[in-house]
Design a protein around this motif. Structure first.
Motif, mmCIF file in Angstrom:
data_model
loop_
_atom_site.group_PDB
_atom_site.id
_atom_site.type_symbol
_atom_site.label_atom_id
_atom_site.label_comp_id
_atom_site.label_asym_id
_atom_site.label_seq_id
_atom_site.Cartn_x
_atom_site.Cartn_y
_atom_site.Cartn_z
ATOM 1 N N MET F 1 0.847 -1.204 0.000
ATOM 2 C CA MET F 1 0.000 0.000 0.000
ATOM 3 C C MET F 1 0.875 1.243 0.000
ATOM 4 S SD MET F 1 -2.956 1.125 2.709
ATOM 5 C CE MET F 1 -1.750 1.295 4.029
ATOM 6 N N GLU F 2 0.936 1.900 -1.145
ATOM 7 C CA GLU F 2 1.821 3.054 -1.249
ATOM 8 C C GLU F 2 1.176 4.351 -0.758
ATOM 9 O OE1 GLU F 2 3.546 3.406 -5.087
ATOM 10 O OE2 GLU F 2 4.093 1.283 -5.191
ATOM 11 N N ASN F 3 -0.115 4.507 -1.024
ATOM 12 C CA ASN F 3 -0.765 5.753 -0.615
ATOM 13 C C ASN F 3 -1.104 5.720 0.864
ATOM 14 O OD1 ASN F 3 -0.788 6.810 -3.218
ATOM 15 N ND2 ASN F 3 -2.593 5.553 -3.718
ATOM 16 N N ARG F 4 -1.159 6.890 1.457
ATOM 17 C CA ARG F 4 -1.613 7.011 2.841
ATOM 18 C C ARG F 4 -2.733 8.042 2.880
ATOM 19 N NH1 ARG F 4 3.678 8.854 5.601
ATOM 20 N NH2 ARG F 4 3.379 10.260 3.845
ATOM 21 N N PRO F 5 -3.747 7.809 3.725
ATOM 22 C CA PRO F 5 -4.882 8.746 3.731
ATOM 23 C C PRO F 5 -4.445 10.201 3.948
ATOM 24 C CG PRO F 5 -5.414 6.790 5.005
ATOM 25 C CD PRO F 5 -3.961 6.669 4.638
ATOM 26 N N PHE F 6 -3.403 10.413 4.741
ATOM 27 C CA PHE F 6 -3.005 11.787 5.043
ATOM 28 C C PHE F 6 -2.458 12.522 3.816
ATOM 29 C CE2 PHE F 6 -3.307 10.601 9.520
ATOM 30 C CZ PHE F 6 -3.888 11.743 10.038
ATOM 31 N N ASP F 7 -2.058 11.760 2.779
ATOM 32 C CA ASP F 7 -1.626 12.439 1.549
ATOM 33 C C ASP F 7 -2.747 13.329 1.012
ATOM 34 O OD1 ASP F 7 0.753 11.081 1.754
ATOM 35 O OD2 ASP F 7 0.267 9.573 0.242
ATOM 36 N N LEU F 8 -3.982 12.859 1.176
ATOM 37 C CA LEU F 8 -5.123 13.651 0.680
ATOM 38 C C LEU F 8 -5.182 14.998 1.400
ATOM 39 C CD1 LEU F 8 -7.658 13.793 -1.085
ATOM 40 C CD2 LEU F 8 -8.916 12.644 0.737
ATOM 41 N N LEU F 9 -4.943 14.976 2.724
ATOM 42 C CA LEU F 9 -4.950 16.244 3.481
ATOM 43 C C LEU F 9 -3.769 17.107 3.082
ATOM 44 C CD1 LEU F 9 -6.071 15.355 7.105
ATOM 45 C CD2 LEU F 9 -7.417 15.999 5.110
ATOM 46 N N ASN F 10 -2.633 16.483 2.891
ATOM 47 C CA ASN F 10 -1.439 17.250 2.537
ATOM 48 C C ASN F 10 -1.649 18.006 1.228
ATOM 49 O OD1 ASN F 10 1.071 17.994 3.486
ATOM 50 N ND2 ASN F 10 2.155 16.568 2.132
ATOM 51 N N LYS F 15 -6.051 24.978 0.362
ATOM 52 C CA LYS F 15 -7.261 24.883 -0.470
ATOM 53 C C LYS F 15 -8.495 24.863 0.427
ATOM 54 C CE LYS F 15 -4.796 22.513 -4.154
ATOM 55 N NZ LYS F 15 -4.300 21.159 -4.456
ATOM 56 N N GLU F 16 -9.651 25.135 -0.175
ATOM 57 C CA GLU F 16 -10.887 25.128 0.598
ATOM 58 C C GLU F 16 -11.341 23.694 0.844
ATOM 59 O OE1 GLU F 16 -14.279 28.274 0.164
ATOM 60 O OE2 GLU F 16 -15.050 26.348 -0.548
ATOM 61 N N VAL F 17 -11.737 23.424 2.081
ATOM 62 C CA VAL F 17 -12.242 22.095 2.429
ATOM 63 C C VAL F 17 -13.561 22.245 3.197
ATOM 64 C CG1 VAL F 17 -9.954 20.995 2.544
ATOM 65 C CG2 VAL F 17 -10.923 22.057 4.606
ATOM 66 N N ILE F 27 -18.107 22.886 8.839
ATOM 67 C CA ILE F 27 -17.300 24.092 8.689
ATOM 68 C C ILE F 27 -16.615 24.067 7.334
ATOM 69 C CG2 ILE F 27 -15.359 25.428 9.629
ATOM 70 C CD1 ILE F 27 -16.005 24.224 12.363
ATOM 71 N N ARG F 28 -16.696 25.190 6.642
ATOM 72 C CA ARG F 28 -16.010 25.322 5.360
ATOM 73 C C ARG F 28 -14.928 26.380 5.522
ATOM 74 N NH1 ARG F 28 -17.188 23.823 0.294
ATOM 75 N NH2 ARG F 28 -19.339 23.225 0.768
ATOM 76 N N GLY F 29 -13.723 26.082 5.049
ATOM 77 C CA GLY F 29 -12.659 27.078 5.173
ATOM 78 C C GLY F 29 -11.399 26.623 4.460
ATOM 79 N N LEU F 30 -10.388 27.472 4.544
ATOM 80 C CA LEU F 30 -9.103 27.205 3.901
ATOM 81 C C LEU F 30 -8.252 26.389 4.873
ATOM 82 C CD1 LEU F 30 -8.173 28.410 1.137
ATOM 83 C CD2 LEU F 30 -6.885 30.103 2.448
ATOM 84 N N ASP F 65 -10.426 15.076 17.355
ATOM 85 C CA ASP F 65 -11.319 13.966 17.686
ATOM 86 C C ASP F 65 -12.772 14.253 17.333
ATOM 87 O OD1 ASP F 65 -11.576 15.850 19.775
ATOM 88 O OD2 ASP F 65 -12.378 14.300 21.091
ATOM 89 N N ASN F 66 -13.093 15.492 16.949
ATOM 90 C CA ASN F 66 -14.457 15.833 16.544
ATOM 91 C C ASN F 66 -14.737 15.557 15.070
ATOM 92 O OD1 ASN F 66 -15.501 17.331 19.043
ATOM 93 N ND2 ASN F 66 -13.512 18.283 18.680
ATOM 94 N N VAL F 67 -13.688 15.293 14.319
ATOM 95 C CA VAL F 67 -13.831 15.190 12.862
ATOM 96 C C VAL F 67 -14.468 13.864 12.446
ATOM 97 C CG1 VAL F 67 -12.559 15.054 10.677
ATOM 98 C CG2 VAL F 67 -11.884 16.718 12.429
ATOM 99 N N ILE F 68 -15.467 13.920 11.569
ATOM 100 C CA ILE F 68 -15.955 12.723 10.879
ATOM 101 C C ILE F 68 -15.272 12.614 9.528
ATOM 102 C CG2 ILE F 68 -17.938 11.553 9.837
ATOM 103 C CD1 ILE F 68 -19.730 12.849 11.922
ATOM 104 N N LEU F 69 -15.380 13.665 8.724
ATOM 105 C CA LEU F 69 -14.763 13.597 7.400
ATOM 106 C C LEU F 69 -14.349 14.982 6.917
ATOM 107 C CD1 LEU F 69 -16.984 14.560 5.043
ATOM 108 C CD2 LEU F 69 -18.007 12.366 5.656
ATOM 109 N N ILE F 70 -13.423 14.959 5.997
ATOM 110 C CA ILE F 70 -12.884 16.176 5.385
ATOM 111 C C ILE F 70 -12.899 15.957 3.883
ATOM 112 C CG2 ILE F 70 -10.874 17.698 5.207
ATOM 113 C CD1 ILE F 70 -9.906 16.542 7.911
ATOM 114 N N THR F 71 -13.490 16.908 3.157
ATOM 115 C CA THR F 71 -13.528 16.745 1.706
ATOM 116 C C THR F 71 -13.049 18.033 1.021
ATOM 117 O OG1 THR F 71 -14.907 16.139 -0.183
ATOM 118 C CG2 THR F 71 -16.022 17.267 1.610
#
Lengths: 72, 72, 72, 72, 72, 72, 72
Positions: F1-10, F15-17, F27-30, F65-71
């Motif tokens: 497994m080369e990818n890691r989930p945190f790469d998506l955040l990096n 950028k706006e999420v 919450i929407r913000g940069l 610890d409050n986070v469900i998802l980030i897109t």
């Protein structure tokens, strides 16, 4: 104390188990693998509602912290 | 402090215990094994509802974080 | 800071304590042992409902994460 | 950052504090000891309901994970 | 990634912040100190209800696990 | 497994999420910074209710610890 | 025990999975990455309500502690 609770899970590998999860969810399936966090890999897995099969998941990974009990 | 709470569980091995779980579930059965997370292996285990036997689980593995109390 | 909160529990060994648990459960009994997780071993333990004794547990093991407070 | 939040607690030793707990419980008492888990030892402790003293606990041990806030 | 989220808190030391806690509680006050658990020391702290000041706490220690968000 | 989930955040830095939190808060913000606990530093952040902007926070620190998802 | 539950996730990389989250949220998407905390990176992700697609997230990062189960 010679026995360890995980021995019960080890003996249940490749056998059908009933999993009761927090929140009332119940899953019946073939136990293929578990780990120390009680993460589970089930096959031929079905979710039960009031004892009736509701959703056929096929293969399913269950995150261990949701587990209340496992009975072979 | 010479005594440790787990001594009580150790002395209850192979004896009948009543387990009270978070969410109101109660299970009575023979304590076969426990570990430091309070994971439990019970045999001849029955779930109780209002003090009446409801579900006969036979052997059951209980994940320790669900436990409120255990009484021999 | 010379005192530590656990000194209070240590001084309560073999004395009667009232335990208030998450979810509203209250237990009164003789404190026989505790550990750093606040797992407890009580004897002559009774569950209280509205201040009245409801269930006589005799010996009971309480999993520490359920504890709100302990008062000698 | 030179200050640490625990300095506030350290300065409150032997002083009266108000403790707000998860679930709405409030306790007022003399802070005798705390530890890094925020386990607390209070004396002359009273539980408050709607700002009125309800239960006099005398000495009380509070498990730290129940604490929301502490104010001297 | 050069920035770290805690830099935002570090820059807010000695400034007014709004703290939103689990369970709906909101506190406005001067941030005096924080630690890696997000334990907070606030001064001139007021609890807000529907945006209105309700309780003046003066100094307050907030246990970090209750925090949802902090905004300078 | 080369990818890691945190790469998506990096890749989402600067950028706006959209952040979905436990308890229904959005919450929407940069995205300015994150850490392994998923603590977040957002700028130009707005809380959304039913998809409409409700509260303009400007800069905000969110406890992971409050986070469900980030897109993104 | 030769198999490990995470093997099931590893075999699901680049395949469509259904994720069931605590609180009833369900997400269907392409599994691009996971880690030991069960943090997930999904693409072409849609939130489902009553089995119907509701929100198209595109790329989404899910914090692992929200996961109940994952089924390929």
């Amino acid at each position: 104390m010679e026995n360890r609770p995980f021995d019960l899970l080890n003996n249940a590998i490749n056998k059908e188990v009933l999993i009761v999860l927090k929140g009332g969810r119940q899953i019946r399936g073939l136990l293929k693998a578990y780990d120390v966090h009680m993460n589970l890999h089930l096959e031929n897995a079905n979710e039960l509602v009031d004892g009736e099969m509701k959703t056929n998941y096929g293969k399913v990974f269950v995150r261990g912290d949701n587990v209340i009990l496992i009975t072979p």
